[in-house]
Enzyme design. Structure first.
Site: not given
Length: 618
Positions: A279, A283, A403-405
């Site tokens: 991740l 990011r 997205f991505e957290g």
């Protein structure tokens, strides 16, 4: 949310800010452009971007068509494979291009700015699915799967998100238990919103597994490589979306799915580390894509503002429009500086850039949303309807904050990890002060550090900066000290309760994000001045000045809300009002004009099948 011990031992510019330290060796000199660092890799980047541009020119890439048909043509995926766009992060030893983080970020940014759905396809395949195998796979796993993924024989996917827990890798509910013959694992669970899930032939996924810790059996996440041909794997359809409609997200079901032991990715019980490492890289690419999109949106904003005439002149001639143009430009410049610094950090094995990656993702994803929103506002009615593309730009931009957290979670990740170091230091000193003579070395060292800080030896830039940047750097120094003070105050005031004081942690994180953005912006402009001279950098100096001034104002607003009783009163009032609304199940104050009865919004379910059934009944 703490980093692993191995990662925490590496320096982090952002983590040090919470302790009042400006570790400028991680910032200066600002990294050179890829062209200057690696000419051969830069040529590869140009070749790849040129290939995408040719696909646009030929009509093969047509974002409007992708959006309307809710899918990307197979011919595009084949063209991507032929051009090498599916081999970006795979090492050369396995048939890939082995691009650095910087080169990958640049290619991804270009693709995502052309079409957000194609950005998702490449990001999932190269930045998550394949990347997980690159980072955690053993030699046999890499040799088996990476060459085919590099050639584009199939796509990779990354199956983490679940209906119950979202993308919280620590608390996924999918479970894996040992098979009866002890040759593998039996997985049961559901994954949803999995990019490339309907096409992927290789997927990295995660499940809780039983492991022994301190003599007790506990459940910890483990990463696995899975394939659709494994018995028990089932796709449960795809979903329709607000934006990025050209990409396809699938629902996956594991029903007693057998996964052999040789498909465990990394170590049993260590899947969280695999998820986090993948991740972090994701990011960076997301921040790069958002930043590249902001550049194009600003160009379109300016073109429309110059073309559209209203009240006797082009919209660009009005000060409100100019304010928007200047703000978008300065913030895009800052986002670009963050991406450049982050990419170089991720290319270095000696730096922990997890917090910086989270900051860049939050900053850039919120900027691209504001930029798209401003473009829709400028275009007025044309911004809201087809055939103009502005409404699609807005719809495509929205997902980036999820997205991505989700950005809210990433702010807590930044804040809590930033607080951790000072909290441990204060805890150690508190214990030492109970026996000051016995622990004199520790106490005196702490005191010396505080004295050194007071005299400006820890929270000042040693780098000699250009005169145009000195005042901005001085405010960064001042604000770093204020962040450290606010961090210590939060720790001593709330102690263990800091974990529940999310509004406090969120403010600390936002203060750190502002400082990271300003510091990288100053560093980049300083490097450009040294290379070109101040006169040639008048544009960048002006962008830096505006961004630093506006960022400083935001920082002060955050700091003021943390000051003593003011912030406590505001937060208590928010909690009280929120509790009232929760108790009353919504807004119950009387209408200012006249109370009338209107039906509530339709009921819904968290379960997709139940929600779909409810929609069909209506």
């Amino acid at each position: 949310m703490s980093s692993s011990s191995a990662t925490a031992s590496k320096p982090s510019f952002l983590r040090d800010l919470f302790a009042g330290d400006i570790n400028e060796s991680l910032l200066f000199p600002y990294p050179a452009t890829l062209d200057a660092r690696d000419a051969e890799e830069a040529r590869t980047v140009h070749r790849l971007v040129d290939a995408v541009n040719e696909m646009v020119a030929s009509g093969l890439i047509d974002s409007r068509r992708f959006d309307e048909q809710e899918g990307v043509d197979e011919a595009v995926i084949e063209a991507f494979a032929k051009a090498g766009l599916l081999a970006l992060t795979i090492p050369k030893a396995y048939g890939g291009l082995g691009l650095s983080a910087s080169a990958y970020a640049r290619v991804f940014g270009a693709v995502a700015s052309i079409d957000a759905s194609l950005g998702v396809l490449i990001g999932v395949h190269c930045g998550l699915g394949s990347k997980a195998i690159v980072l955690a796979g053993n030699e046999a796993q890499k040799a088996r799967y990476l060459p085919g993924l590099a050639r584009g024989e199939t796509l990779a996917a990354y199956a983490l998100t679940e209906p119950e827990t979202g993308s919280d890798a620590q608390h996924i509910v999918t479970r894996a238990e040992r098979s009866a013959d002890n040759t593998g694992w039996i997985l049961n669970g559901r994954k949803h919103w999995i990019g490339n899930g309907q096409r992927a032939g290789v997927l990295a996924t995660f499940a809780q597994t039983p492991v022994v810790r301190h003599g007790e059996t506990v459940w910890r996440p483990t990463a696995f490589i899975i394939r659709p041909d494994m018995p028990g794997f089932r796709r449960d359809g795809t979903i329709r979306k607000l934006g990025i409609r050209g990409s396809t997200q699938a629902e996956l079901v594991f029903e007693n799915m057998f996964v052999p032991d040789d498909h465990v990715l990394g170590e049993v019980g260590k899947g969280f580390r695999v998820a986090v490492n993948a991740l972090n890289a994701g990011r960076l690419s997301l921040a790069s894509g958002c930043t590249s999109a902001c550049k194009k949106l600003l160009g379109e904003f300016t073109r429309y503002a110059e073309t559209r005439t209203q009240f006797g002149g082009p919209l660009a001639s009005f000060e409100i429009t100019q304010r928007k143009i200047a703000t978008m430009a300065s913030e895009t410049y800052a986002a670009d500086a963050m991406v450049g610094a982050l990419a170089a950090a991720l290319d270095s094995d000696g730096v922990d850039a997890a917090l910086e990656a989270a900051c860049a993702k939050v900053f850039a994803s919120e900027l691209v949303w504001r930029s798209a929103d401003e473009l829709v506002q400028l275009a007025g009615g044309r911004g809201f309807v087809k055939p103009w593309p502005y409404e699609r730009y807005l719809r495509d931009a929205r997902i980036n904050r999820i997205f991505e957290g989700a950005n809210e979670i990433l702010r807590l990740f930044v804040g809590l990890n930033g607080v951790q170091g000072p909290a441990e230091e204060l805890k150690e000193i508190a214990g030492a002060l109970r026996s000051p003579m016995k622990n004199w070395v520790l106490v005196s060292s702490f005191a010396a550090d505080r004295v050194a800080s007071a005299f400006g030896k820890r929270d000042r830039f040693a780098k000699v900066l250009h005169a145009e940047l000195k005042s901005h750097a001085t405010y960064v120094e001042k604000h770093v000290a204020e962040l450290a003070k606010a961090t210590q105050q939060a720790i001593t005031t709330h102690r263990k309760e800091i974990l529940q004081r999310q509004l406090v942690v969120e403010r600390l994180a936002d203060m750190a994000i502002e400082l990271y953005a300003r510091a990288t912006t100053i560093a980049r402009t300083q490097q450009l001045i040294e290379e070109r001279g101040a006169e040639a950098c008048a544009r960048e100096i002006a962008l830096t000045a505006l961004f630093c001034l506006q960022s400083g104002r935001r920082f002060r607003a955050l700091r003021n809300e943390l000051d003593g009783s003011v912030g406590e009163h505001i937060d208590a009032l928010r909690r009280r009002i929120a509790q009232t609304v929760r108790d009353e199940h919504g807004y119950k104050s009387s209408d200012a004009v006249m109370d009338v009865a209107v039906p509530p919004l339709p009921s819904w379910s968290l379960n997709r099948d139940e929600q779909q059934a409810a929609v069909e009944r209506r």
